[in-house]
Motif scaffolding. Structure first.
Motif, PDB file in Angstrom:
ATOM      1  N   UNK A  93       0.806  -1.208   0.000  1.00 35.42           N
ATOM      2  CA  UNK A  93       0.000   0.000   0.000  1.00 35.42           C
ATOM      3  C   UNK A  93       0.849   1.272   0.000  1.00 35.42           C
ATOM      4  N   UNK A  94       1.934   1.257  -0.776  1.00 32.42           N
ATOM      5  CA  UNK A  94       2.776   2.442  -0.891  1.00 32.42           C
ATOM      6  C   UNK A  94       2.030   3.565  -1.619  1.00 32.42           C
ATOM      7  N   UNK A  96       1.593   5.692  -4.180  1.00 27.24           N
ATOM      8  CA  UNK A  96       2.257   5.542  -5.472  1.00 27.24           C
ATOM      9  C   UNK A  96       2.719   6.874  -6.066  1.00 27.24           C
ATOM     10  N   UNK A  97       1.881   7.862  -5.988  1.00 28.54           N
ATOM     11  CA  UNK A  97       2.210   9.141  -6.596  1.00 28.54           C
ATOM     12  C   UNK A  97       3.344   9.877  -5.912  1.00 28.54           C
ATOM     13  N   UNK A  98       3.772   9.409  -4.744  1.00 36.69           N
ATOM     14  CA  UNK A  98       4.871  10.036  -4.014  1.00 36.69           C
ATOM     15  C   UNK A  98       6.186   9.272  -4.167  1.00 36.69           C
ATOM     16  N   UNK A  99       6.148   8.138  -4.896  1.00 35.05           N
ATOM     17  CA  UNK A  99       7.341   7.302  -5.013  1.00 35.05           C
ATOM     18  C   UNK A  99       8.234   7.754  -6.168  1.00 35.05           C
ATOM     19  N   UNK A 100       9.541   7.691  -6.003  1.00 34.71           N
ATOM     20  CA  UNK A 100      10.427   7.839  -7.156  1.00 34.71           C
ATOM     21  C   UNK A 100      10.105   6.758  -8.187  1.00 34.71           C
ATOM     22  N   UNK A 101      10.285   7.070  -9.450  1.00 33.57           N
ATOM     23  CA  UNK A 101       9.862   6.125 -10.482  1.00 33.57           C
ATOM     24  C   UNK A 101      10.707   4.862 -10.504  1.00 33.57           C
ATOM     25  N   UNK A 102      11.948   4.917 -10.064  1.00 31.17           N
ATOM     26  CA  UNK A 102      12.734   3.691  -9.929  1.00 31.17           C
ATOM     27  C   UNK A 102      12.109   2.760  -8.891  1.00 31.17           C
ATOM     28  N   UNK A 103      11.573   3.341  -7.818  1.00 28.74           N
ATOM     29  CA  UNK A 103      10.899   2.532  -6.802  1.00 28.74           C
ATOM     30  C   UNK A 103       9.601   1.954  -7.346  1.00 28.74           C
ATOM     31  N   UNK A 104       8.867   2.748  -8.115  1.00 24.72           N
ATOM     32  CA  UNK A 104       7.651   2.227  -8.734  1.00 24.72           C
ATOM     33  C   UNK A 104       7.956   1.011  -9.604  1.00 24.72           C
TER      34      UNK A 104
END
Length: 261
Positions: A93-94, A96-104
């Motif tokens: 439940x991360x 998503x819109x706040x994650x760096x794209x590498x993490x996504x």
């Protein structure tokens, strides 16, 4: 020009019943799970989920679940997938819109691998928090995701990915817990008020010749009254001959088949 009729019978609007979250995944992701507490016995899975599936009966829904559940509740995911559609709701439940794209990219790759281990097909994604970043659709598409359900906006296709947005006022928790509303409130709304609001949403969707999803949470379907509210909504939607009631994947396939290229 966008879609103006929906489904094989040419209905005026399309609707999906959807469910978000399962088990202890979100609490683990937020650091709220008690240290040393056992995993695999969460009431949303062990107690509530069987009742939810019984209420749905033959009405097919889409369950957006965190992929962590594949490690703890693989049999529950297979049970859902027998009659309904399973889709991804991040790993734990991360937001998503706040994650760096590498993490996504790392999380969706991990999630799709976990779902694959359960032999359950997954081709949809709903970002926790509703947000996406500029590169999210490319990342999700590369991972095999065919439809995405973010917050706000109309349904449609973007570079082959079907967008099936949700509205905040169709989330069950905003009625049970008014602080979750936008803007926040202090007034709890009961089942009759909730269903009346959902009738208004359905009418607005018909007027727009559009799509809407109604979002429930297995964790909060923990009383006979709340389960009855879900049952009444299912009956309400099934009885409305203006609406095509279908899981998200079927709506996405229809968009893909009917949208001019």
């Amino acid at each position: 020009m966008g879609v103006t009729t929906w489904g094989p019978e040419g209905k005026l609007a399309a609707v999906s019943i959807t469910f978000d979250n399962l088990g202890e995944a979100a609490d683990l992701g937020r650091g709220r799970w008690p240290a040393g507490a056992p995993l695999g016995e969460h009431p949303s899975v062990r107690e509530n989920l069987p009742k939810v599936l019984a209420v749905l009966g033959e009405t097919r829904a889409t369950f957006f679940v965190e992929s962590f559940n594949a490690t703890v509740y693989p049999d529950a995911l297979r049970t859902i997938a027998k009659d309904h559609e399973l889709a991804c709701h991040a790993y734990q439940h991360e937001a998503w819109g706040e994650l760096p794209e590498d993490d996504q990219r790392a999380l969706i790759t991990q999630s799709m691998a976990l779902f694959q281990e359960t032999d359950v097909p997954v081709r949809g994604f709903r970002p926790p928090g509703g947000g996406l970043t500029a590169g999210s659709l490319d990342i999700l598409r590369d991972a095999g995701i065919e439809f995405v359900s973010p917050a706000g906006g109309p349904a449609g296709l973007v570079d082959g990915v079907a967008l099936l947005p949700f509205r905040w006022d169709t989330i069950d928790g905003t009625y049970h817990f008014p602080a979750l509303r936008r803007p926040p409130s202090t007034v709890v709304l009961g089942p009759d008020e909730m269903l009346a609001a959902y009738r208004t949403v359905a009418q607005e969707t018909v007027d727009a010749r559009g799509y809407v999803s109604f979002i429930f949470h297995p964790l909060w379907l923990d009383t006979p009254e709340r389960l009855d509210t879900l049952a009444r909504l299912v009956e309400q939607l099934r009885a409305d001959d203006r609406l095509w009631l279908a899981p998200c994947g079927e709506v996405a396939d229809y968009l893909r088949a009917t949208t001019p290229r």
